[in-house]
Scaffold this motif. Sequence first.
Motif, mmCIF file in Angstrom:
data_model
loop_
_atom_site.group_PDB
_atom_site.id
_atom_site.type_symbol
_atom_site.label_atom_id
_atom_site.label_comp_id
_atom_site.label_asym_id
_atom_site.label_seq_id
_atom_site.Cartn_x
_atom_site.Cartn_y
_atom_site.Cartn_z
ATOM 1 N N ASP A 145 6.770 12.993 20.709
ATOM 2 C CA ASP A 145 6.344 14.180 21.453
ATOM 3 C C ASP A 145 7.517 14.740 22.246
ATOM 4 O O ASP A 145 8.394 13.995 22.697
ATOM 5 N N HIS A 146 7.542 16.059 22.404
ATOM 6 C CA HIS A 146 8.640 16.739 23.078
ATOM 7 C C HIS A 146 8.174 17.369 24.387
ATOM 8 O O HIS A 146 6.989 17.667 24.560
ATOM 9 N N ARG A 147 9.150 17.606 25.254
ATOM 10 C CA ARG A 147 8.856 18.281 26.519
ATOM 11 C C ARG A 147 8.338 19.696 26.238
ATOM 12 O O ARG A 147 8.684 20.303 25.238
ATOM 13 N N ARG A 148 7.550 20.211 27.152
ATOM 14 C CA ARG A 148 6.912 21.519 26.978
ATOM 15 C C ARG A 148 7.915 22.655 26.807
ATOM 16 O O ARG A 148 7.636 23.652 26.161
ATOM 17 N N ILE A 149 9.110 22.496 27.336
ATOM 18 C CA ILE A 149 10.131 23.541 27.250
ATOM 19 C C ILE A 149 10.452 23.895 25.793
ATOM 20 O O ILE A 149 10.841 25.015 25.483
ATOM 21 N N TYR A 150 10.251 22.954 24.877
ATOM 22 C CA TYR A 150 10.594 23.178 23.471
ATOM 23 C C TYR A 150 9.703 24.221 22.799
ATOM 24 O O TYR A 150 10.063 24.762 21.765
ATOM 25 N N LEU A 151 8.571 24.540 23.353
ATOM 26 C CA LEU A 151 7.693 25.548 22.762
ATOM 27 C C LEU A 151 8.383 26.915 22.701
ATOM 28 O O LEU A 151 8.161 27.677 21.764
#
Length: 109
Positions: A57-63
Amino acid sequence: MSEFPCTLSLHEGFGESHLDLFLDIDGNSRLITFGTIASYWDLLQSGSKITFQRKKDHRRIYLDLEGEIEEKGQLRILFRGSAKTDSKSEEVSGWTELTATIKDGTMIL
């Protein structure tokens, strides 16, 4: 049917070029992330179904992230929109792979 924001990004300059599919299933937690090889982008655009494998899972900033990532290459957003699935959004967090296609401007899982 569940619907939530997603982005499909091309990640280059950090290992093999690949696609990262970021899914925001609840607007709060880390992004559920799946990946596949970069050359599948052409197939997705033509309506083919592509299999993605679960990634960390990635940090929300990657969206919304586009550009250089320090010591990790660069991201370019290829698709931004909604993802739809017949599964409940909370079930998506347990998936180890998914099959997706783009139809009428929506990512169908």
